[in-house]
Motif scaffolding. Structure first.
Motif, PDB file in Angstrom:
ATOM      1  N   PRO A 186       0.816  -1.218   0.000  1.00  0.00           N
ATOM      2  CA  PRO A 186       0.000   0.000   0.000  1.00  0.00           C
ATOM      3  C   PRO A 186       0.851   1.271   0.000  1.00  0.00           C
ATOM      4  N   SER A 187       1.469   1.552  -1.143  1.00  0.00           N
ATOM      5  CA  SER A 187       2.291   2.748  -1.247  1.00  0.00           C
ATOM      6  C   SER A 187       2.160   3.344  -2.644  1.00  0.00           C
ATOM      7  N   LEU A 188       2.362   4.648  -2.744  1.00  0.00           N
ATOM      8  CA  LEU A 188       2.308   5.314  -4.047  1.00  0.00           C
ATOM      9  C   LEU A 188       3.439   4.848  -4.948  1.00  0.00           C
ATOM     10  N   GLN A 189       4.587   4.517  -4.366  1.00  0.00           N
ATOM     11  CA  GLN A 189       5.712   4.038  -5.165  1.00  0.00           C
ATOM     12  C   GLN A 189       5.377   2.722  -5.855  1.00  0.00           C
ATOM     13  N   THR A 190       4.743   1.807  -5.115  1.00  0.00           N
ATOM     14  CA  THR A 190       4.352   0.530  -5.710  1.00  0.00           C
ATOM     15  C   THR A 190       3.286   0.734  -6.775  1.00  0.00           C
ATOM     16  N   LEU A 191       2.384   1.655  -6.528  1.00  0.00           N
ATOM     17  CA  LEU A 191       1.346   1.950  -7.516  1.00  0.00           C
ATOM     18  C   LEU A 191       1.963   2.471  -8.811  1.00  0.00           C
ATOM     19  N   ASP A 192       3.014   3.274  -8.699  1.00  0.00           N
ATOM     20  CA  ASP A 192       3.717   3.753  -9.894  1.00  0.00           C
ATOM     21  C   ASP A 192       4.350   2.594 -10.666  1.00  0.00           C
ATOM     22  N   LEU A 193       4.881   1.619  -9.933  1.00  0.00           N
ATOM     23  CA  LEU A 193       5.495   0.467 -10.591  1.00  0.00           C
ATOM     24  C   LEU A 193       4.457  -0.389 -11.310  1.00  0.00           C
ATOM     25  N   LEU A 194       3.223  -0.362 -10.820  1.00  0.00           N
ATOM     26  CA  LEU A 194       2.167  -1.136 -11.456  1.00  0.00           C
ATOM     27  C   LEU A 194       1.667  -0.489 -12.746  1.00  0.00           C
ATOM     28  N   ALA A 195       1.825   0.810 -12.874  1.00  0.00           N
ATOM     29  CA  ALA A 195       1.238   1.560 -13.993  1.00  0.00           C
ATOM     30  C   ALA A 195       1.555   0.961 -15.364  1.00  0.00           C
ATOM     31  N   PRO A 196       2.802   0.578 -15.664  1.00  0.00           N
ATOM     32  CA  PRO A 196       3.066   0.001 -16.998  1.00  0.00           C
ATOM     33  C   PRO A 196       2.280  -1.283 -17.267  1.00  0.00           C
ATOM     34  N   TRP A 197       2.024  -2.038 -16.222  1.00  0.00           N
ATOM     35  CA  TRP A 197       1.272  -3.282 -16.406  1.00  0.00           C
ATOM     36  C   TRP A 197      -0.201  -2.990 -16.691  1.00  0.00           C
ATOM     37  N   LEU A 198      -0.712  -1.909 -16.149  1.00  0.00           N
ATOM     38  CA  LEU A 198      -2.103  -1.544 -16.430  1.00  0.00           C
ATOM     39  C   LEU A 198      -2.293  -1.159 -17.889  1.00  0.00           C
ATOM     40  N   GLU A 199      -1.199  -0.776 -18.540  1.00  0.00           N
ATOM     41  CA  GLU A 199      -1.269  -0.417 -19.957  1.00  0.00           C
ATOM     42  C   GLU A 199      -1.168  -1.641 -20.874  1.00  0.00           C
ATOM     43  N   LYS A 200      -0.888  -2.819 -20.289  1.00  0.00           N
ATOM     44  CA  LYS A 200      -0.717  -4.031 -21.092  1.00  0.00           C
ATOM     45  C   LYS A 200      -1.970  -4.901 -21.089  1.00  0.00           C
ATOM     46  N   GLN A 201      -3.100  -4.323 -20.893  1.00  0.00           N
ATOM     47  CA  GLN A 201      -4.289  -5.135 -20.697  1.00  0.00           C
ATOM     48  C   GLN A 201      -4.890  -5.658 -21.996  1.00  0.00           C
ATOM     49  N   TYR A 202      -4.118  -5.609 -23.080  1.00  0.00           N
ATOM     50  CA  TYR A 202      -4.500  -6.345 -24.278  1.00  0.00           C
ATOM     51  C   TYR A 202      -4.170  -7.830 -24.119  1.00  0.00           C
ATOM     52  N   ARG A 203      -3.408  -8.193 -23.077  1.00  0.00           N
ATOM     53  CA  ARG A 203      -3.059  -9.584 -22.793  1.00  0.00           C
ATOM     54  C   ARG A 203      -3.905 -10.171 -21.674  1.00  0.00           C
ATOM     55  N   PHE A 204      -4.230  -9.340 -20.693  1.00  0.00           N
ATOM     56  CA  PHE A 204      -4.979  -9.770 -19.509  1.00  0.00           C
ATOM     57  C   PHE A 204      -5.714  -8.558 -18.966  1.00  0.00           C
ATOM     58  N   THR A 205      -6.569  -8.786 -17.993  1.00  0.00           N
ATOM     59  CA  THR A 205      -7.357  -7.707 -17.406  1.00  0.00           C
ATOM     60  C   THR A 205      -7.065  -7.621 -15.920  1.00  0.00           C
ATOM     61  N   VAL A 206      -6.495  -6.511 -15.481  1.00  0.00           N
ATOM     62  CA  VAL A 206      -6.316  -6.270 -14.045  1.00  0.00           C
ATOM     63  C   VAL A 206      -7.624  -5.667 -13.541  1.00  0.00           C
ATOM     64  N   SER A 207      -8.461  -6.516 -12.979  1.00  0.00           N
ATOM     65  CA  SER A 207      -9.791  -6.065 -12.565  1.00  0.00           C
ATOM     66  C   SER A 207      -9.888  -5.771 -11.078  1.00  0.00           C
ATOM     67  N   ALA A 208      -8.824  -6.077 -10.321  1.00  0.00           N
ATOM     68  CA  ALA A 208      -8.861  -5.795  -8.877  1.00  0.00           C
ATOM     69  C   ALA A 208      -7.453  -5.598  -8.353  1.00  0.00           C
ATOM     70  N   LEU A 209      -7.349  -4.782  -7.319  1.00  0.00           N
ATOM     71  CA  LEU A 209      -6.097  -4.575  -6.595  1.00  0.00           C
ATOM     72  C   LEU A 209      -6.326  -4.932  -5.130  1.00  0.00           C
ATOM     73  N   GLU A 210      -5.419  -5.735  -4.574  1.00  0.00           N
ATOM     74  CA  GLU A 210      -5.506  -6.134  -3.175  1.00  0.00           C
ATOM     75  C   GLU A 210      -4.257  -5.637  -2.450  1.00  0.00           C
ATOM     76  N   PHE A 211      -4.449  -4.661  -1.586  1.00  0.00           N
ATOM     77  CA  PHE A 211      -3.318  -4.074  -0.878  1.00  0.00           C
ATOM     78  C   PHE A 211      -3.076  -4.815   0.431  1.00  0.00           C
TER      79      PHE A 211
END
Length: 298
Positions: free
Chosen positions: A63-88
């Motif tokens: 649960p940190s803004l730094q980790t959320l920033d690291l996740l951002a590139p993966w959220l842009e790759k959702q042509y392969r999969f769907t990130v439909s939930a985040l569990e902190f």
């Protein structure tokens, strides 16, 4: 991700269960964020191409803004999969408040909360937001399993605040019972059907913590009667001053379905097979059910 499987086996198992008769019970594949690169490699190695919706992921992260920033590139790759939930994972109430304004608008959100005296501080941050609580109901040691009374107080507190929740850990069986830990010791484990019934009575009827604790202790199928319209719970003893005395443990399936879709948002389990075996043994799963069923997804 199932705790006792390698990622390759977990991906193969999810692919297999997604094509099975009970795929209506299967929810998201839960993965730690650090395993996303490896997960993408396994997708590349699959013989069949699947649309992104075939792989709905729930990502576990700090649960940190730094980790959320690291996740951002993966959220842009959702042509392969769907990130439909985040569990902190469990942080502080202040960390929740800091994160809430920065979270993706279309993902379901879960924040792990402790089952101790600081719980009200966490629920105060979640109340009125689109985020839900997440609790651990078991683990590799006996100490990881909260008492029935503690779990009942949590469910009632969430119901009063209208905060949804999900549960994870130790939920392999429909009903409460004595089962073995990895080290061979026996411990009373909570049942996911107990949780669903308890949530329905708490959110749907305002049941007290004492009444909810009674539901959570049901450990025999003879205490429950299933019909096409309702579930009858024989065990609960409603308080004398309770408004529930007139329903005598009758739970219409429409109430269960409403609470299941809006408040009790499911469980995470490291096995899909074990719950199916127990549900079949209890006679609850007699045929494949439609996707609109109110039974738990994992």
């Amino acid at each position: 991700m199932p705790a006792n499987l390698e990622l390759a086996n977990a991906v193969a198992a999810y692919e297999r269960y997604s094509a099975g008769d009970h795929r209506w019970m299967l929810g998201r594949l839960v993965l730690p964020m650090v395993q996303l690169p490896q997960f993408e490699i396994y997708l590349d190695n699959l013989k069949q191409y699947y649309a992104p919706a075939f792989w709905p992921l729930s990502i576990v992260l700090d649960p940190s803004l730094q980790t959320l920033d690291l996740l951002a590139p993966w959220l842009e790759k959702q042509y392969r999969f769907t990130v439909s939930a985040l569990e902190f994972t469990q942080g502080s109430p202040d960390a929740i408040a800091q994160l809430l304004p920065h979270l993706p608008p279309h993902s379901d959100l879960f924040f792990e909360v402790p089952l101790n005296a600081s719980l009200p501080d966490y629920l105060a941050q979640l109340r009125g937001t689109r985020a839900a609580a997440k609790i651990q109901t078991g683990g590799p040691t006996a100490a990881a399993f909260p008492s029935v009374e503690t779990l009942a107080q949590f469910i009632v507190a969430c119901a009063k605040a209208k905060i949804p929740f999900k549960a994870a850990g130790g939920l392999h069986h429909p009903l409460r019972g004595l089962h073995s830990l990895p080290d061979g010791r026996l411990v009373k484990m909570h049942g996911f059907l107990n949780l669903a019934l308890a949530a329905a009575f708490a959110y749907g009827y305002g049941a007290t913590a004492t009444e909810i604790a009674t539901l959570l202790q049901i450990d025999t199928p003879e205490a429950l009667i299933f019909s096409a319209q309702e579930i009858i719970c024989h065990s609960p003893v409603w308080s004398n001053d309770s408004d529930l005395s007139n329903i005598a443990g009758h739970l219409p399936l429409e109430i269960l379905a409403h609470v299941r879709s809006s408040y009790f948002l499911g469980i995470s389990a490291c096995s899909f097979h074990d719950p199916l075996i127990d549900l079949n043994r209890l006679g609850i799963l007699k045929a494949p059910a439609p996707a609109t069923s109110c039974v738990l997804s994992v």
